[in-house]
Write a protein that holds these residues in place. Structure first.
Motif, mmCIF file in Angstrom:
data_model
loop_
_atom_site.group_PDB
_atom_site.id
_atom_site.type_symbol
_atom_site.label_atom_id
_atom_site.label_comp_id
_atom_site.label_asym_id
_atom_site.label_seq_id
_atom_site.Cartn_x
_atom_site.Cartn_y
_atom_site.Cartn_z
ATOM 1 N N TYR A 1 0.820 -1.398 -0.095
ATOM 2 C CA TYR A 1 0.024 0.085 0.041
ATOM 3 C C TYR A 1 0.847 1.246 0.082
ATOM 4 O O TYR A 1 1.746 1.232 0.746
ATOM 5 N N PRO A 2 0.697 2.122 -0.977
ATOM 6 C CA PRO A 2 -0.477 2.331 -1.588
ATOM 7 C C PRO A 2 -0.251 1.411 -3.003
ATOM 8 O O PRO A 2 1.093 1.131 -3.398
ATOM 9 N N ARG A 3 -1.113 1.259 -3.658
ATOM 10 C CA ARG A 3 -1.021 0.270 -4.963
ATOM 11 C C ARG A 3 -1.570 1.125 -6.143
ATOM 12 O O ARG A 3 -1.547 0.376 -7.381
ATOM 13 N N ASN A 4 -1.879 2.400 -6.270
ATOM 14 C CA ASN A 4 -2.235 3.057 -7.184
ATOM 15 C C ASN A 4 -2.328 4.827 -6.860
ATOM 16 O O ASN A 4 -2.184 5.002 -5.681
ATOM 17 N N LEU A 5 -2.695 5.531 -7.850
ATOM 18 C CA LEU A 5 -2.340 7.120 -7.584
ATOM 19 C C LEU A 5 -3.603 7.409 -6.616
ATOM 20 O O LEU A 5 -3.176 8.224 -5.898
ATOM 21 N N ASP A 6 -4.673 6.930 -6.721
ATOM 22 C CA ASP A 6 -5.779 7.215 -5.913
ATOM 23 C C ASP A 6 -5.436 6.777 -4.252
ATOM 24 O O ASP A 6 -5.634 7.641 -3.247
ATOM 25 N N GLN A 7 -4.890 5.581 -4.196
ATOM 26 C CA GLN A 7 -4.310 5.366 -2.645
ATOM 27 C C GLN A 7 -3.246 5.978 -2.246
ATOM 28 O O GLN A 7 -3.116 6.269 -1.237
ATOM 29 N N ALA A 8 -2.218 6.593 -3.122
ATOM 30 C CA ALA A 8 -1.335 7.307 -2.782
ATOM 31 C C ALA A 8 -1.773 8.632 -2.346
ATOM 32 O O ALA A 8 -1.318 9.055 -1.181
ATOM 33 N N TYR B 1 0.290 -4.650 -11.963
ATOM 34 C CA TYR B 1 1.379 -3.733 -11.240
ATOM 35 C C TYR B 1 1.836 -2.630 -12.313
ATOM 36 O O TYR B 1 2.193 -1.384 -11.870
ATOM 37 N N ILE B 2 2.218 -3.006 -13.527
ATOM 38 C CA ILE B 2 2.896 -2.075 -14.457
ATOM 39 C C ILE B 2 1.850 -0.829 -14.655
ATOM 40 O O ILE B 2 2.250 0.314 -14.666
ATOM 41 N N GLU B 3 0.353 -1.504 -14.762
ATOM 42 C CA GLU B 3 -0.552 -0.276 -15.225
ATOM 43 C C GLU B 3 -0.793 0.718 -13.978
ATOM 44 O O GLU B 3 -0.800 2.007 -14.119
ATOM 45 N N LYS B 4 -0.961 0.047 -13.094
ATOM 46 C CA LYS B 4 -1.701 0.796 -11.605
ATOM 47 C C LYS B 4 -0.315 1.479 -10.777
ATOM 48 O O LYS B 4 -0.701 2.222 -10.104
ATOM 49 N N THR B 5 0.534 0.464 -10.427
ATOM 50 C CA THR B 5 1.374 0.628 -9.277
ATOM 51 C C THR B 5 2.754 1.012 -9.650
ATOM 52 O O THR B 5 3.232 2.067 -9.083
ATOM 53 N N ALA B 6 3.151 0.798 -10.997
ATOM 54 C CA ALA B 6 4.580 1.336 -11.369
ATOM 55 C C ALA B 6 4.292 3.034 -11.345
ATOM 56 O O ALA B 6 5.655 3.682 -11.026
ATOM 57 N N PRO B 7 3.332 3.577 -11.795
ATOM 58 C CA PRO B 7 3.400 5.121 -11.928
ATOM 59 C C PRO B 7 3.554 5.794 -10.524
ATOM 60 O O PRO B 7 4.053 6.887 -10.308
ATOM 61 N N LEU B 8 3.556 4.928 -9.350
ATOM 62 C CA LEU B 8 4.089 5.460 -8.092
ATOM 63 C C LEU B 8 5.573 5.932 -7.839
ATOM 64 O O LEU B 8 5.776 6.655 -7.206
ATOM 65 N N VAL B 9 6.141 5.215 -8.866
ATOM 66 C CA VAL B 9 7.782 5.552 -8.746
ATOM 67 C C VAL B 9 7.878 6.975 -9.267
ATOM 68 O O VAL B 9 8.570 7.572 -8.492
ATOM 69 N N LYS B 10 7.287 7.309 -10.209
ATOM 70 C CA LYS B 10 7.395 8.674 -10.920
ATOM 71 C C LYS B 10 6.903 9.502 -9.711
ATOM 72 O O LYS B 10 7.579 10.690 -9.574
ATOM 73 N N LEU B 11 5.630 9.237 -9.083
ATOM 74 C CA LEU B 11 5.182 10.244 -8.122
ATOM 75 C C LEU B 11 6.087 10.469 -7.168
ATOM 76 O O LEU B 11 6.518 11.607 -6.677
#
Ligand code: AP5
Length: 221
Positions: free
Chosen positions: A89-96, A178-188
């Motif tokens: 957690y978080p697993r997507n931008l909304d969770q972040a 993971y690639i679609e929803k979670t990996a964008p958190l790396v950039k965030l």
């Protein structure tokens, strides 16, 4: 010394749970694994467990709303004031965004996001060889972390099982999510200057060493 208020981020099978347990042993901070919490709810047959069982088995993500309450309640417990590891957690931008809100409300802030970077090929290999004890949840690997006896848990002799969502087809689905929803958190979190990327392709001992060194630096900052 700074508190270790951490997120462990990485693809399924990267070793988040394995490394988190070693960090807990060294630093005594609580390990908050949303996957473990949800699996416990399923095993207990609670209302939450009934709601999430089929979603989890199919490799999809559980709803953000359910996760919000679960994580907020857990982070609000006293043992988190001196540090914590959020795993899964978080697993997507909304969770972040939801996590930002939770942390603000309980007056805590993140120290860093530990990103365990490992290739798809390696995670598939790790997951397909993962076995778990259904009684105590201890995690093994038939290649890298073998039980003393091939088929049963070292601690309680319960026959080991494969997680329902570790079947080959579901693993691929989980990786794609993971690639679609979670990996964008790396950039965030990179944008916020909070991410530390760890080469997690080595042995558990090697990854532990890199993570421990990183955490010591973070504590001194
Ligand atoms: P979750 O339990 O969080 O699964 P995951 O993120 O897919 O992570 P894994 O538990 O598969 O892997 P890990 O990185 O912890 O690897 P491990 O240390 O075990 O989530 C499961 C499900 O719950 C989700 O699909 C979803 O349905 C739901 N869920 C959870 N959180 C959610 C959320 N926030 N929102 C919505 N839904 C949510 O290691 C893997 C294997 O490799 C082991 O066998 C281990 O022994 C071995 N190993 C580890 N490190 C090494 C190494 N360095 N070298 C060799 N072997 C290694």
């Amino acid at each position: 010394m700074k508190n270790l208020n951490l997120i462990f981020l990485g693809p399924p099978g990267a070793g988040k749970g394995t490394i988190a347990k070693d960090v807990v042993e060294r630093y005594g901070v609580p390990h908050i694994s949303t996957g473990d919490m949800l699996r416990d709810a399923v095993s207990a047959g609670s209302e939450l467990g009934k709601k999430v069982k089929s979603v989890m088995e199919s490799g999809q993500l559980v709803s953000d709303e359910l996760l919000f309450d679960l994580v907020k309640d857990r982070l609000s417990k006293k043992d988190c004031v001196n540090g914590f590891i959020l795993d899964g957690y978080p697993r997507n931008l909304d969770q972040a965004k939801a996590l930002d809100k939770i942390l603000q409300e309980i007056n805590l802030s993140l120290t860093a996001v530990i990103f365990l970077d490992v290739s798809e090929e390696e995670v598939v290999k790790r997951i397909s060889n993962r076995r778990v004890c259904p009684k105590c949840s201890r995690v093994y690997n038939l290649i890298s972390l073998k039980p003393k006896n091939d088929t049963v848990c070292d601690d309680d002799s319960t026959p080991l099982i494969q997680r329902e969502d570790d079947k080959a087809e579901t693993v691929r689905k989980r990786y794609n999510i993971y690639i679609e929803k979670t990996a964008p958190l790396v950039k965030l979190y990179k944008g916020r200057n909070q991410i530390v990327t760890i080469d997690a392709s080595g042995t558990v001992d090697k990854v532990d060493e890199i993570v421990f060194n990183t955490l010591e630096e973070l504590r001194q900052e």
